[in-house]
Design a protein around this motif. Structure first.
Motif, PDB file in Angstrom:
ATOM      1  N   PRO A  98      42.913  42.458  51.942  1.00 19.80           N
ATOM      2  CA  PRO A  98      42.115  42.842  50.774  1.00 19.80           C
ATOM      3  C   PRO A  98      41.489  41.618  50.106  1.00 19.80           C
ATOM      4  CG  PRO A  98      44.446  42.934  50.267  1.00 19.80           C
ATOM      5  CD  PRO A  98      44.358  42.479  51.680  1.00 19.80           C
ATOM      6  N   THR A  99      40.389  41.168  50.656  1.00 14.11           N
ATOM      7  CA  THR A  99      39.757  39.947  50.112  1.00 14.11           C
ATOM      8  C   THR A  99      38.298  40.200  49.735  1.00 14.11           C
ATOM      9  OG1 THR A  99      38.971  39.209  52.267  1.00 14.11           O
ATOM     10  CG2 THR A  99      41.159  38.465  51.621  1.00 14.11           C
ATOM     11  N   ALA A 114      51.803  39.108  41.526  1.00 13.56           N
ATOM     12  CA  ALA A 114      52.653  39.617  42.607  1.00 13.56           C
ATOM     13  C   ALA A 114      51.956  40.670  43.466  1.00 13.56           C
ATOM     14  CB  ALA A 114      53.949  40.154  42.021  1.00 13.56           C
ATOM     15  N   GLU A 144      58.671  33.048  44.500  1.00 17.57           N
ATOM     16  CA  GLU A 144      58.193  33.883  45.607  1.00 17.57           C
ATOM     17  C   GLU A 144      59.381  34.552  46.294  1.00 17.57           C
ATOM     18  OE1 GLU A 144      55.291  35.065  47.120  1.00 17.57           O
ATOM     19  OE2 GLU A 144      56.828  36.022  48.339  1.00 17.57           O
ATOM     20  N   GLY A 172      53.824  33.977  45.272  1.00 18.81           N
ATOM     21  CA  GLY A 172      53.346  32.787  45.989  1.00 18.81           C
ATOM     22  C   GLY A 172      52.201  33.103  46.926  1.00 18.81           C
ATOM     23  N   GLY A 173      51.438  34.150  46.617  1.00 26.06           N
ATOM     24  CA  GLY A 173      50.192  34.400  47.358  1.00 26.06           C
ATOM     25  C   GLY A 173      49.136  33.417  46.854  1.00 26.06           C
ATOM     26  N   ASN A 206      48.735  43.664  44.524  1.00 28.95           N
ATOM     27  CA  ASN A 206      47.930  44.785  44.018  1.00 28.95           C
ATOM     28  C   ASN A 206      48.477  46.141  44.435  1.00 28.95           C
ATOM     29  OD1 ASN A 206      46.066  42.970  43.047  1.00 28.95           O
ATOM     30  ND2 ASN A 206      44.907  42.969  44.955  1.00 28.95           N
ATOM     31  N   VAL A 249      54.723  34.090  38.951  1.00 20.08           N
ATOM     32  CA  VAL A 249      55.429  34.972  39.896  1.00 20.08           C
ATOM     33  C   VAL A 249      54.455  35.394  41.002  1.00 20.08           C
ATOM     34  CG1 VAL A 249      56.836  37.049  40.152  1.00 20.08           C
ATOM     35  CG2 VAL A 249      56.764  35.851  37.947  1.00 20.08           C
TER      36      VAL A 249
END
Ligand code: FAD
Ligand code: NAD
Length: 471
Positions: A335-336, A282, A219, A183-184, A284, A181
Motif C-alpha cells: 500500500p504505497t 503502527a 517494533e 518500525g515501518g 493502516n 511506535v
C-alpha cells in the motif's frame, strides 16, 4: 436550488471518491471532456505524504506539501465539480453515492445523494490501533496533516514544560522521552526527523535540556523496515545507534497511558516506561465506508485487507461500474503512494477507452435502430467499422505495476534506497542517497508551486534553523 453541477446529459457521470495519491494521479491524467466528473473528498487538497514527518518537526511548513484539488481541476479542459464532503454510503444497486459535509461549518443542506455511471473508490485507509487501550486518547498519529501539526505542538509543549523552573530531573527525562511506535518506514522516518531537530536546533535553543532528549522506536517484529533489504536494515540500525535512537525490536506496545507506555518485552515481561510523547505509526486499516461497501458483496468481497479488484482494477462483483485503487484495495502490491499513483494514471487510460467504447455503442444503437434496408451503403460501412472498433475497445489492457524502488530518509542527512538495477537490485545508503532522496521527492511533487515552497523551506531551515514557536 443551489449551484447546479455542470452536467451534460450526453456524457456519463464519473464520481471520484478521495483526493489522495490515487485520485489526484487519476485527475492529473484524465481527459475530463469525456465525462461529467465529480470529485468528493473531506479534504479539498492533496497531501504529499512522504514529506509529512518533515512537517511534524518544522522542517517544512504545512502549506508546502499541500496542493488544493481545485488547483488541479481548474487546468482541465472541462469543468470538474469538487465537493468537500465524506462519502458515507455507496449503493451499487441504484448506482448512487451519499455524502455528507463533515466539516465544522455546515449550511442548511449537509448531506445528499447523487447517481454515478462509474465510481472510482480511492478513499485510502485509516490508522490501525488494534483497539489497544489509550492509543486514540493519548498518542499522536502520523497520517493526516493535522496529525503532524498536533505532534509538533505536543513535542514543543514537552520541551517548554521540561524547561519550567524547578522541574525535577526525573520529570524532565520523562517529558523528553519520545516514543515512536511502529518500525515501518513512517516510524523510521519520523525518528530520523526528530533526531535531526534535536541535533540541528534543540542543542542551541535548549542547551540545558538537549542531553535529556531520548527517542525510542518500538517494533513488534524482529527488525525494522522489513520491506528493505537486509543490508539497508543493518545500515539503518547502525545509523540509529550512532544517533542514540533506541530501537526496541520484538517489543509490543500493549497500552498507552497519559504519561507512559506499557510494553511487552521480548521475554514477554511487561514494563511501564514513562514518556512525554507517543507517536503511533503502527500501520493502516480499512475505513468504515470501505467495509460497508464490501459488505454489499458478501460472497466475493471477503478479503480483510481490502477491496478485491480484477486485473483492470474493477471491484469484483460490481459489474464494471466501480473501480478501486490505492490503500483501500487488497492486491499483491504494497500500500504505497507509488502503487496508488500508477493505478490512478492507468485508470485514466481505461476511462478514456471506456468513453470511446460508450460513444461507439451509442452510435451503433442509432444505426441499429434504423432498418437494415433503409441504411445507406455509407451507413452500413460505418456500422461495420464501429463493430470492428468495438471488438478492439472491448479488450482492456491489465494494470501492470512498475516498481521504481523504495526510498526512506533515516535522519543525520542520510537516506536508504532499494532500487531496481539491470534486473537486479541496488541497495544504497548514505549522504549521496539523501541528496537523491531530496531530488526524487522534489521532482515527484505535483506542481512547480510545491517544488518551490519545499526547496525554499529546506534553504530557510539550513540558514535559520527550525522554528520552535508553539502555535
Ligand atoms: P490517500 O492518499 O490516503 O487518499 C485518500 C483520500 O480519500 C484522501 O484525500 C482522503 O481525504 C479521502 N477520503 C477519506 N475518507 C473519505 C470518504 N469517506 N469519502 C471520500 N473521500 C475520503 N508511500 C510511498 O510510496 N512512498 C513514501 O515515501 C511514502 N511515505 C509516506 C509517509 C507517511 C507519513 C504516510 C502516512 C504514508 C506514506 N506513504 C508513502 C504511503 C502513501 O501515502 C499511501 O500509500 C498513499 O497515500 C495511498 O494513496 P490513496 O490514494 O489510496 O490514499
Ligand atoms: P507499516 O505497516 O509498514 O509498519 C507498521 C509497523 O508497526 C509494523 O512493522 C508492525 O509490526 C508495527 N506494530 C504494529 N503494532 C505494534 C505494536 N502494538 N507495538 C509495536 N509495533 C507495532 O506502517 P507504515 O510505516 O505507516 O507504512 C504504511 C505503508 O506506507 C507501507 O506500505 C509503507 O511501505 C508505506 N510507506 C512508505 C514510505 C517510504 O517508502 N519511504 C514511507 C512511509 C510509508
Amino acid at each position: 436550488p443551489g449551484p447546479q453541477l455542470p452536467h451534460d446529459p450526453t456524457k456519463k457521470t464519473l464520481v471520484i471518491l478521495g483526493s489522495g495519491w490515487g485520485a489526484t494521479s487519476l485527475l492529473n491524467s484524465l481527459d475530463t471532456v469525456d465525462y461529467n466528473v465529480i470529485v468528493i473528498s473531506p479534504k479539498n487538497y492533496f497531501l504529499f505524504t512522504p514529506l509529512l514527518p518533515s512537517v511534524a518537526v518544522g522542517t517544512l511548513s504545512p502549506r508546502s506539501i499541500l496542493q488544493p484539488t481545485r488547483y488541479v481541476t481548474r487546468h482541465k479542459k472541462r469543468q470538474v465539480t469538487v465537493i468537500e464532503a465524506s462519502a458515507t454510503d455507496v449503493d451499487p444497486t441504484t448506482k448512487t453515492v451519499t455524502f455528507a459535509d463533515t466539516s465544522e461549518i455546515q449550511g442548511l443542506v449537509s448531506t445528499t445523494t447523487i447517481p454515478y455511471d462509474y465510481l472510482v473508490f480511492a478513499v485510502g485507509a485509516e490508522v490501525q490501533t488494534f483497539n489497544i487501550p489509550g492509543v486514540r486518547e493519548h498518542a499522536c498519529f502520523m497520517k493526516e496533516l493535522e496529525d503532524a501539526e498536533k505532534m509538533q505542538r505536543r513535542f514543543l509543549d514537552c520541551l517548554e514544560s521540561a524547561a519550567f523552573p524547578g522541574q525535577s530531573t526525573e520529570e524532565i527525562k520523562r517529558l523528553l522521552h519520545m516514543v515512536v511506535v511502529g518500525g515501518g518506514p513512517t516510524g523510521v522516518e519520523l525518528s530520523g526527523e526528530l533526531h535531526d531537530f534535536l541535533e540541528q536546533d534543540l542543542r542551541s535553543w535548549y542547551p540545558e535540556l538537549a542531553e535529556h532528549v531520548r527517542i525510542s522506536l518500538v517494533e513488534a517484529l524482529p527488525s525494522v523496515l522489513p520491506m528493505f533489504s537486509k543490508q539497508l536494515i543493518d545500515y539503518t540500525e547502525s545509523t540509529f545507534k550512532e544517533a542514540k535512537i533506541d530501537i526496541l525490536t520484538k517489543t509490543m506496545v500493549k497500552e498507552v497511558r497519559d504519561k507512559s507506555v506499557v510494553l511487552q518485552l521480548p521475554d514477554k515481561s511487561i514494563a511501564e516506561v514513562p514518556c512525554g510523547l507517543v507517536v503511533w505509526a503502527a500501520g493502516n486499516t480499512l475505513r468504515k465506508v470501505t467495509r460497508d461497501l464490501m459488505a454489499k458483496f458478501p460472497d466475493v468481497q471477503t478479503n480483510r485487507r481490502g477491496i478485491t479488484v480484477d486485473e483492470c482494477l474493477r471491484m469484483v462483483g460490481s459489474n464494471g461500474s466501480i473501480f478501486a485503487i490505492g490503500d483501500c484495495t487488497a492486491t499483491s502490491y504494497a500500500p504505497t503512494a507509488q502503487v496508488a499513483s500508477q493505478e490512478g494514471a492507468y485508470l485514466a487510460r481505461v476511462l478514456a477507452q471506456l468513453a470511446k467504447k460508450d460513444e461507439a455503442e451509442a452510435r451503433l444503437r442509432e444505426l441499429q435502430a434504423q432498418s437494415a434496408d433503409a441504411l445507406s451503403p455509407e451507413a452500413k460501412e460505418e456500422r461495420e467499422q464501429i463493430e470492428k472498433r468495438l471488438a478492439k475497445l472491448e479488450k482492456v489492457r491489465p494494470f501492470k505495476y512498475s516498481h521504481q524502488g523504495s526510498l526512506a530518509y533515516i535522519g543525520s542527512d542520510k537516506a536508504i534506497a532499494d532500487l531496481p538495477f539491470f534486473n537486479g537490485n541496488l541497495a544504497t545508503g548514505g549522504v549521496a542517497t539523501f541528496l537523491f532522496w531530496r531530488s526524487a521527492y522534489l521532482s515527484t511533487l505535483f506542481s512547480m508551486r510545491n517544488r518551490i515552497l519545499v526547496a525554499t523551506d529546506w534553504l530557510y531551515v539550513k540558514l535559520f534553523g527550525r522554528d520552535v514557536s508553539r502555535e
